[in-house]
Design a protein around this motif. Structure first.
Motif, PDB file in Angstrom:
ATOM      1  N   ASP A   1     -12.793  -8.912 -32.006  1.00 29.10           N
ATOM      2  CA  ASP A   1     -12.264  -7.728 -32.681  1.00 29.10           C
ATOM      3  C   ASP A   1     -11.986  -6.587 -31.701  1.00 29.10           C
ATOM      4  O   ASP A   1     -10.970  -5.892 -31.803  1.00 29.10           O
ATOM      5  CB  ASP A   1     -13.235  -7.257 -33.759  1.00 29.10           C
ATOM      6  CG  ASP A   1     -13.347  -8.242 -34.907  1.00 29.10           C
ATOM      7  OD1 ASP A   1     -12.541  -9.192 -34.951  1.00 29.10           O
ATOM      8  OD2 ASP A   1     -14.262  -8.084 -35.746  1.00 29.10           O
ATOM      9  N   VAL A   2     -12.886  -6.390 -30.742  1.00 27.61           N
ATOM     10  CA  VAL A   2     -12.684  -5.324 -29.754  1.00 27.61           C
ATOM     11  C   VAL A   2     -11.500  -5.654 -28.846  1.00 27.61           C
ATOM     12  O   VAL A   2     -10.698  -4.781 -28.525  1.00 27.61           O
ATOM     13  CB  VAL A   2     -13.967  -5.097 -28.927  1.00 27.61           C
ATOM     14  CG1 VAL A   2     -13.716  -4.126 -27.779  1.00 27.61           C
ATOM     15  CG2 VAL A   2     -15.087  -4.569 -29.818  1.00 27.61           C
ATOM     16  N   MET A   3     -11.376  -6.905 -28.435  1.00 24.84           N
ATOM     17  CA  MET A   3     -10.249  -7.295 -27.586  1.00 24.84           C
ATOM     18  C   MET A   3      -8.929  -7.138 -28.329  1.00 24.84           C
ATOM     19  O   MET A   3      -7.923  -6.694 -27.750  1.00 24.84           O
ATOM     20  CB  MET A   3     -10.425  -8.735 -27.114  1.00 24.84           C
ATOM     21  CG  MET A   3      -9.368  -9.184 -26.114  1.00 24.84           C
ATOM     22  SD  MET A   3      -9.497  -8.333 -24.536  1.00 24.84           S
ATOM     23  CE  MET A   3     -10.797  -9.288 -23.752  1.00 24.84           C
ATOM     24  N   THR A   4      -8.910  -7.473 -29.610  1.00 21.85           N
ATOM     25  CA  THR A   4      -7.702  -7.270 -30.410  1.00 21.85           C
ATOM     26  C   THR A   4      -7.316  -5.793 -30.434  1.00 21.85           C
ATOM     27  O   THR A   4      -6.139  -5.443 -30.241  1.00 21.85           O
ATOM     28  CB  THR A   4      -7.922  -7.784 -31.849  1.00 21.85           C
ATOM     29  OG1 THR A   4      -8.209  -9.178 -31.823  1.00 21.85           O
ATOM     30  CG2 THR A   4      -6.687  -7.532 -32.708  1.00 21.85           C
ATOM     31  N   GLU A   5      -8.282  -4.940 -30.639  1.00 19.88           N
ATOM     32  CA  GLU A   5      -8.019  -3.508 -30.666  1.00 19.88           C
ATOM     33  C   GLU A   5      -7.563  -3.009 -29.293  1.00 19.88           C
ATOM     34  O   GLU A   5      -6.671  -2.147 -29.197  1.00 19.88           O
ATOM     35  CB  GLU A   5      -9.277  -2.756 -31.115  1.00 19.88           C
ATOM     36  CG  GLU A   5      -9.043  -1.311 -31.516  1.00 19.88           C
ATOM     37  CD  GLU A   5      -8.272  -1.157 -32.817  1.00 19.88           C
ATOM     38  OE1 GLU A   5      -7.842  -0.026 -33.112  1.00 19.88           O
ATOM     39  OE2 GLU A   5      -8.096  -2.168 -33.528  1.00 19.88           O
TER      40      GLU A   5
END
Length: 626
Positions: free
Chosen positions: A591-595
């Motif tokens: 999720d953090v990498m997507t953001e």
């Protein structure tokens, strides 16, 4: 003859008187001469010295605290800045009755019993003509009412100063830090430390950059009488505000990452720019609000924070030491390839365990004959037991340190800890005993004596992704020109690509341990993430306590970089006692990498402070400004 004899006594008397007079006169002349010489010395020769002493008795110089520099995120959003602080002071010498005066003030603003005791103690220690802080943080209504009623309260003086206010407080506190009153060992470092209410950096960037943020004190000179009463103001020197600091963090990503970690009791996450080394995200869970302890600190809240078993004051991302578990296998693989003890095509047979002497080291699954690529993808323990055994701990440690393990990186982030990348010399120096070959087997899968911080794990991921000696940076440079390009890693690029391919397979190929965390961004089709899962036992050497329940669960870890074909961001996450890395840590990193990819903070222009702090030499190359 008789007449002459009669006159002789009178003559002798006159002569005796004349001698005495002469001696007395000479003595008086000498004394007056000495007095004249001393007067000349005092009035002419040493006049400047005594004039200075006289002025020191006549002139009272009071320091004025400077405004502390602000701390901004990379896009100019204020994270820490000084705000107006309305205060009330008391000058005991002018109070007819100090207790009555404090009681009158308390009818308008609360004056606690501890504050009253502090004021009484201070009154006994210093001149009664010096002002003492009663309380601060007044509302405008309280401040105005005290000003209106001041003539009825002899000795009461209102004052406008500043206090530290933190925005986006919980998400950034472990990097930015907080301020507090100077301690016993700090008050003599700078005279301004004794100014009522003055605060200095206690942790994080606030501490590391304290001297730049602090500024320089000003002063006001007053003429005072023999009793220390102020007669008039003689002049003033304005204070010099502190320098501003611009961090590499993105405050919105900080908030997003902390919110994503909120479901976990303890954890941390670090995200780096793979090209510059700038730290874009660093969060630690649980967190806290620094506003509750930096200004008008509540003793009960501070005690609760300081004694909490979850240690919210601890920056786990930079100071938490964890066995890296299977995330360490990428280090082992590169060490084996570099030393030539394994080849990409060699297959090592996994039968579910590995015998070394009489001890069986287990694998989590029986994999059969397995190559390097598949061993990384499936996280086969037996493959890396054998690789470590062939290597020996010393050669394994060389590669580990080249990738960033066992380092306390040069930065102004106070409180950073160094991980442990052991070798034979380390054990002999630290524990005084030799290294045993069986210990190398455990280290091969990131257990045993190997310890790393989440920051170190993020650096490992960034260095593998970029092939460069990436150094983490928290503060952007100013006026130093473009930063020099990082040096290449002392590792064959072919070997690095083999490990990158294996890490990509972990997420994107069937049989990978983190396939449920594959990226799926509609606006970015084809963008892939590479990673490595880790599940580490939560106890180490010499731990006799038997853990149960939540504490008995292993730590969950995941390291990653993206995009696979042109790496820009590297992330590491540790969830304490989270279970399996693929279940607890990998989804958070997903999720953090997507953001990160959607926001792309590294690709946007950044903020330049109007009065930037001169970065220390260790940070002189923190990054380009827009």
């Amino acid at each position: 003859m008789a007449g002459m004899k009669a006159r002789d006594p009178a003559l002798r008397l006159r002569r005796r008187f004349s001698r005495r007079a002469l001696l007395v006169g000479a003595g008086q002349t000498g004394l007056f001469g000495l007095l004249a010489w001393r007067l000349r010395q005092l009035q002419i020769m040493e006049s400047s010295e005594y004039r200075l002493l006289s002025d020191e008795n006549r002139v009272n110089r009071q320091l004025t605290a400077p405004v502390r520099g602000a701390v901004y995120d990379r896009f100019g959003v204020a994270i820490a800045e000084d705000k107006e602080n309305l205060r009330v002071m008391v000058i005991p010498a002018y109070c007819k009755n100090l207790a009555a005066t404090l009681a009158a003030i308390s009818s308008i603003v609360t004056v606690s019993a501890s504050d009253r005791d502090r004021i009484k103690r201070t009154t006994r220690r210093q001149s009664r003509y010096l002002p003492i802080l009663v309380t601060e943080g007044l509302s405008w209504q309280q401040f105005g009412l005290l000003n209106v009623l001041a003539p009825q309260f002899p000795g009461v003086r209102t004052d406008r100063a500043s206090y530290r206010r933190y925005s986006n407080a919980r998400s950034a506190v472990h990097v930015v830090g907080y301020v507090g009153m100077a301690g016993e060992g700090e008050v003599d470092e700078d005279p301004v430390m004794r100014v009522p209410g003055f605060r200095i950096g206690k942790t994080g960037i606030e501490k590391g950059f304290d001297r730049q943020l602090r500024g320089r004190a000003g002063s006001i000179s007053y003429e005072v009488d023999a009793h220390g009463r102020i007669v008039r103001e003689l002049g003033s020197v304005p204070s010099e505000p502190g320098k501003d600091v611009v961090l590499t963090l993105d405050h919105e990503l900080q908030a997003f990452a902390l919110d994503r970690l909120a479901s976990q009791r303890r954890g941390s996450l670090v995200a780096l720019d793979c090209i510059t080394g700038e730290v874009l995200v660093m969060v630690s869970m649980p967190s806290f609000d620094p506003n509750e302890i930096a200004f008008k600190a509540d003793a009960q809240k501070w005690k609760a924070l300081a004694t909490s078993p979850d240690e919210p004051l601890n920056n786990r991302a930079a100071a938490g030491l964890y066995p890296p578990g299977s995330t360490f296998k990428v280090v082992n693989a590169l060490a084996g390839l570099t030393a030539g003890v394994i080849t990409p095509d060699e297959r090592i047979t996994c039968r579910g365990g590995y015998f070394f002497g009489n001890h069986l080291f287990h694998c989590w699954k029986t994999h059969g004959p397995i190559s390097l690529h598949d061993a990384i993808k499936a996280s086969c323990d037996v493959y890396f037991y054998e690789t470590a055994h062939r290597l020996g701990i010393d050669r394994l440690a060389v590669t580990g340190r080249a990738l960033g393990l066992g380092h306390a990186y040069e930065s102004e982030l106070a409180g950073q800890k160094r991980g442990v990348m052991p070798d034979t010399a380390w054990k002999r120096a630290t524990l005084g005993v030799p290294w045993y070959a069986g210990e190398t087997i455990s280290c091969g899968i990131g257990q045993g004596y190997v310890l790393a911080t989440p920051l170190e794990l993020a650096v490992v991921s960034a260095r593998i992704a970029s092939g460069k000696v990436i150094e983490p940076r928290f503060v952007r440079s100013h006026g130093s020109g473009p930063q020099p390009a990082p040096a290449p890693l002392p590792i064959d690029p072919v070997h690095l690509q083999l490990v990158r391919d294996g890490m990509s397979a972990v997420v994107n190929e069937k049989g990978g341990t983190a396939t449920r965390s594959v990226l799926s961004i509609p606006s970015m089709p084809g963008v892939l993430m590479a990673g490595k899962t880790g599940t580490a036992q939560a106890f180490g050497h010499g731990v006799a306590h038997h853990f149960t329940g939540w504490e008995a669960q292993p730590h969950a870890l995941f390291i990653a970089f993206a995009p696979v074909d042109a790496p820009r961001y590297a992330v590491a996450c540790v969830v304490e006692h989270g279970g399996y890395g693929a279940h607890a840590a990998a989804p958070i990193v997903h999720d953090v990498m997507t953001e990160l990819l959607l926001r792309d903070p590294a690709g946007k222009p950044t903020y330049t402070a109007s009065k930037p702090a001169g970065a220390p030499s260790a940070l002189a190359d923190a990054g380009a400004t827009r």
